[in-house]
Design a protein around this motif. Structure first.
Motif, PDB file in Angstrom:
ATOM      1  N   VAL A   1      32.530 -67.447  31.424  1.00 19.96           N
ATOM      2  CA  VAL A   1      33.345 -66.264  31.203  1.00 19.96           C
ATOM      3  C   VAL A   1      33.540 -66.151  29.689  1.00 19.96           C
ATOM      4  O   VAL A   1      33.625 -67.157  28.989  1.00 19.96           O
ATOM      5  CB  VAL A   1      34.697 -66.338  31.962  1.00 19.96           C
ATOM      6  CG1 VAL A   1      35.546 -67.474  31.450  1.00 19.96           C
ATOM      7  CG2 VAL A   1      35.425 -65.032  31.889  1.00 19.96           C
ATOM      8  N   SER A   2      33.592 -64.911  29.191  1.00 21.19           N
ATOM      9  CA  SER A   2      33.769 -64.725  27.744  1.00 21.19           C
ATOM     10  C   SER A   2      34.665 -63.534  27.484  1.00 21.19           C
ATOM     11  O   SER A   2      34.845 -62.673  28.336  1.00 21.19           O
ATOM     12  CB  SER A   2      32.402 -64.524  27.072  1.00 21.19           C
ATOM     13  OG  SER A   2      31.766 -63.368  27.580  1.00 21.19           O
ATOM     14  N   THR A   3      35.207 -63.511  26.271  1.00 21.08           N
ATOM     15  CA  THR A   3      36.031 -62.395  25.838  1.00 21.08           C
ATOM     16  C   THR A   3      35.489 -61.893  24.507  1.00 21.08           C
ATOM     17  O   THR A   3      34.915 -62.649  23.724  1.00 21.08           O
ATOM     18  CB  THR A   3      37.508 -62.794  25.648  1.00 21.08           C
ATOM     19  OG1 THR A   3      37.589 -63.821  24.658  1.00 21.08           O
ATOM     20  CG2 THR A   3      38.108 -63.300  26.948  1.00 21.08           C
ATOM     21  N   SER A   4      35.678 -60.619  24.276  1.00 25.29           N
ATOM     22  CA  SER A   4      35.286 -60.061  22.984  1.00 25.29           C
ATOM     23  C   SER A   4      36.271 -58.959  22.622  1.00 25.29           C
ATOM     24  O   SER A   4      36.998 -58.445  23.462  1.00 25.29           O
ATOM     25  CB  SER A   4      33.851 -59.532  23.016  1.00 25.29           C
ATOM     26  OG  SER A   4      33.733 -58.427  23.860  1.00 25.29           O
ATOM     27  N   GLY A   5      36.250 -58.613  21.362  1.00 26.65           N
ATOM     28  CA  GLY A   5      37.205 -57.601  20.940  1.00 26.65           C
ATOM     29  C   GLY A   5      36.723 -56.830  19.761  1.00 26.65           C
ATOM     30  O   GLY A   5      35.703 -57.002  19.211  1.00 26.65           O
TER      31      GLY A   5
ATOM     32  N   ALA B   1      30.971 -69.529  21.102  1.00 30.50           N
ATOM     33  CA  ALA B   1      31.110 -68.083  20.952  1.00 30.50           C
ATOM     34  C   ALA B   1      31.300 -67.769  19.476  1.00 30.50           C
ATOM     35  O   ALA B   1      32.050 -68.458  18.787  1.00 30.50           O
ATOM     36  CB  ALA B   1      32.314 -67.588  21.748  1.00 30.50           C
ATOM     37  N   THR B   2      30.620 -66.711  18.994  1.00 29.76           N
ATOM     38  CA  THR B   2      30.661 -66.411  17.567  1.00 29.76           C
ATOM     39  C   THR B   2      30.983 -64.946  17.281  1.00 29.76           C
ATOM     40  O   THR B   2      30.850 -64.076  18.138  1.00 29.76           O
ATOM     41  CB  THR B   2      29.314 -66.750  16.887  1.00 29.76           C
ATOM     42  OG1 THR B   2      28.300 -65.945  17.485  1.00 29.76           O
ATOM     43  CG2 THR B   2      28.980 -68.212  17.019  1.00 29.76           C
TER      44      THR B   2
ATOM     45  N   THR C   1      28.814 -56.428  22.562  1.00 27.40           N
ATOM     46  CA  THR C   1      28.719 -55.392  21.534  1.00 27.40           C
ATOM     47  C   THR C   1      29.813 -55.536  20.481  1.00 27.40           C
ATOM     48  O   THR C   1      29.958 -54.690  19.607  1.00 27.40           O
ATOM     49  CB  THR C   1      28.799 -53.995  22.166  1.00 27.40           C
ATOM     50  OG1 THR C   1      30.033 -53.881  22.885  1.00 27.40           O
ATOM     51  CG2 THR C   1      27.619 -53.754  23.088  1.00 27.40           C
ATOM     52  N   ALA C   2      30.576 -56.628  20.579  1.00 24.59           N
ATOM     53  CA  ALA C   2      31.638 -56.914  19.618  1.00 24.59           C
ATOM     54  C   ALA C   2      31.722 -58.426  19.432  1.00 24.59           C
ATOM     55  O   ALA C   2      31.033 -59.192  20.105  1.00 24.59           O
ATOM     56  CB  ALA C   2      32.974 -56.360  20.129  1.00 24.59           C
ATOM     57  N   ASP C   3      32.585 -58.858  18.517  1.00 29.91           N
ATOM     58  CA  ASP C   3      32.774 -60.285  18.262  1.00 29.91           C
ATOM     59  C   ASP C   3      33.153 -60.999  19.550  1.00 29.91           C
ATOM     60  O   ASP C   3      34.019 -60.526  20.291  1.00 29.91           O
ATOM     61  CB  ASP C   3      33.899 -60.507  17.249  1.00 29.91           C
ATOM     62  CG  ASP C   3      33.649 -59.798  15.930  1.00 29.91           C
ATOM     63  OD1 ASP C   3      32.470 -59.502  15.628  1.00 29.91           O
ATOM     64  OD2 ASP C   3      34.632 -59.545  15.215  1.00 29.91           O
ATOM     65  N   VAL C   4      32.530 -62.141  19.818  1.00 28.10           N
ATOM     66  CA  VAL C   4      32.888 -62.936  20.989  1.00 28.10           C
ATOM     67  C   VAL C   4      33.986 -63.893  20.550  1.00 28.10           C
ATOM     68  O   VAL C   4      33.786 -64.725  19.668  1.00 28.10           O
ATOM     69  CB  VAL C   4      31.682 -63.698  21.572  1.00 28.10           C
ATOM     70  CG1 VAL C   4      32.088 -64.407  22.849  1.00 28.10           C
ATOM     71  CG2 VAL C   4      30.519 -62.758  21.837  1.00 28.10           C
TER      72      VAL C   4
END
Length: 102
Positions: free
Chosen positions: A98-102, A58-59, A82-85
């Motif tokens: 599963v991933s998170t972004s913020g 994730a980048t 649509t944001a940093d992962v």
């Protein structure tokens, strides 16, 4: 900066996310085996699939990539964030990510 490290399921290999790279290391010797990605953006996380055959990274450039562990070949890039992962991980059966972004 080291963002994440993880052992392969068999414990023989370590994957690391360091600055703009994903690297594989021999767990017994600490020797670098290969660099999977040298990104223009910081890599936030990298981890193995449950069978150890695939790595997910994730980048900050809003992408998630899947890599073949033993060839280092990128097999899929997901660009829907649509944001940093900030992190990505496999489900226990390896069928989902599963991933998170913020």
């Amino acid at each position: 900066m080291v963002s994440s490290v993880a052992f392969s399921p068999d414990g023989k290999t370590i994957v690391s996310a360091i600055d703009n790279t994903v690297k594989l290391w021999d767990a017994a010797t600490g020797q670098k085996l290969r660099t999977l990605v040298d990104s223009s953006s910081s890599v936030n996380s990298a981890t193995f699939s449950p069978d150890g055959k695939t790595i997910v990274s994730a980048t900050f450039d809003h992408t998630i990539s899947l890599w073949e562990t033993y060839t280092g070949k990128e097999v899929l890039m997901l660009t829907d964030h649509t944001a940093d992962v900030t992190s990505a991980a496999f489900s226990p059966d390896g069928k989902w990510i599963v991933s998170t972004s913020g």
